[in-house]
Design an enzyme around this catalytic site. Structure first.
Site: not given
Ligand code: NAP
Length: 241
Positions: A75, A151, A184
């Site tokens: 994730n 990305y 999301i």
């Molecule tokens: P988010 O809120 O930014 O959370 C991502 C988490 O990953 C954060 O806790 C971050 O830590 C952690 N992280 C970042 N770099 C890391 C590393 N090198 N090693 C370990 N942990 C790390 O992201 P999200 O929106 O929940 O997204 C989760 C996943 O879904 C991601 O892969 C994203 O690309 C994908 N996604 C999200 C959306 C969306 O709409 N949100 C849509 C499509 C896909 P810190 O915060 O402590 O830096």
């Protein structure tokens, strides 16, 4: 496989979807462990793009879960957006997308899942853990979202690897699938400028952000459906980019 039979490892569980997934696994009676680059409850500090961290992460997860991980959710992810090149209207100066931002996103969003998947598969084979399932978080952006050179490449590459890992690992009873969310409700999306978010939501047929729990429904499906592998579940409110 039932959710309450999983020893799950969710990467990037400090906030956003990862944090919600950890809670949902717990609520479903699963054993769950997580990691983040910052201190995180119920997990350890580990950078998924660092090989040594990933080996240690799986060792710590095994210890905490009372056995080898049998459900991996790749994730953790970051965004560092920008156009490939941009010409300033007034000065005529051409600015190019930074190689550093390219590499950061490839490292965390593509190399990270590769390292975790490799360690997961290796431990499954060494410990004869089966069945097992890995879920890769891709994105609707994988089809080529403008402003996301790095990305989109990482998320498209992750889907390609999902397909081939599924082919390679089916003989060991390891399934591999991906989820491609649209927009999301997480800090990643909520950090977008309000006008950009409003513009992004306009073409979404459902006219709203998705909720992390709605993405967890896809995780539940993938875990429980033993014939699902090598494919992507698209959870995007009907949006097409
Ligand atoms: P988010 O809120 O930014 O959370 C991502 C988490 O990953 C954060 O806790 C971050 O830590 C952690 N992280 C970042 N770099 C890391 C590393 N090198 N090693 C370990 N942990 C790390 O992201 P999200 O929106 O929940 O997204 C989760 C996943 O879904 C991601 O892969 C994203 O690309 C994908 N996604 C999200 C959306 C969306 O709409 N949100 C849509 C499509 C896909 P810190 O915060 O402590 O830096």
């Amino acid at each position: 496989m039932k959710l309450n039979e999983t020893r799950a490892l969710v990467t990037g569980g400090g906030r956003g979807m990862g944090k919600a997934f950890v809670q949902s696994f717990k609520d479903a009676g699963a054993a769950v462990f997580t990691c983040d680059v910052n201190p995180v409850e119920g997990g350890t500090i580990a950078d998924v793009s660092n090989e040594e961290d990933v080996v240690r992460l799986f060792a710590e997860a095994e210890e905490a879960l009372g056995g080898p991980v049998n459900c991996l959710v790749n994730n953790a992810g970051i965004i560092r957006d920008g156009l490939l090149v941009k010409k300033d209207k007034e000065t005529g100066e051409v600015r190019a997308f930074s190689t550093k931002k390219w590499q950061q996103v490839i490292d965390v969003n593509l190399t990270g899942p590769f390292l975790c998947m490799r360690q997961f598969a290796q431990r499954c084979l060494e410990t004869e853990t089966r069945p097992a399932v890995a879920i890769n978080m891709s994105s609707i952006s994988r089809s080529g979202n403008a402003g996301q050179t790095n990305y989109a490449a990482a998320k498209a590459g992750l889907v390609a690897d999902t397909v081939l890992w599924a082919k390679e690992l089916a003989r060991y009873d390891i399934r591999v699938a991906a989820i491609a969310p649209g927009f999301i409700r997480t800090p990643m999306v909520e950090s977008m400028p309000p006008h950009a978010l409003e513009r992004a939501l306009k073409p979404v047929p459902m006219r709203r952000l998705g909720e992390p729990e709605e993405i967890f429904s896809a995780i539940r499906f993938i875990v429980e459906c033993g014939y699902f592998t090598g494919r992507v579940v698209e959870v995007d409110g009907g949006l097409r980019l």
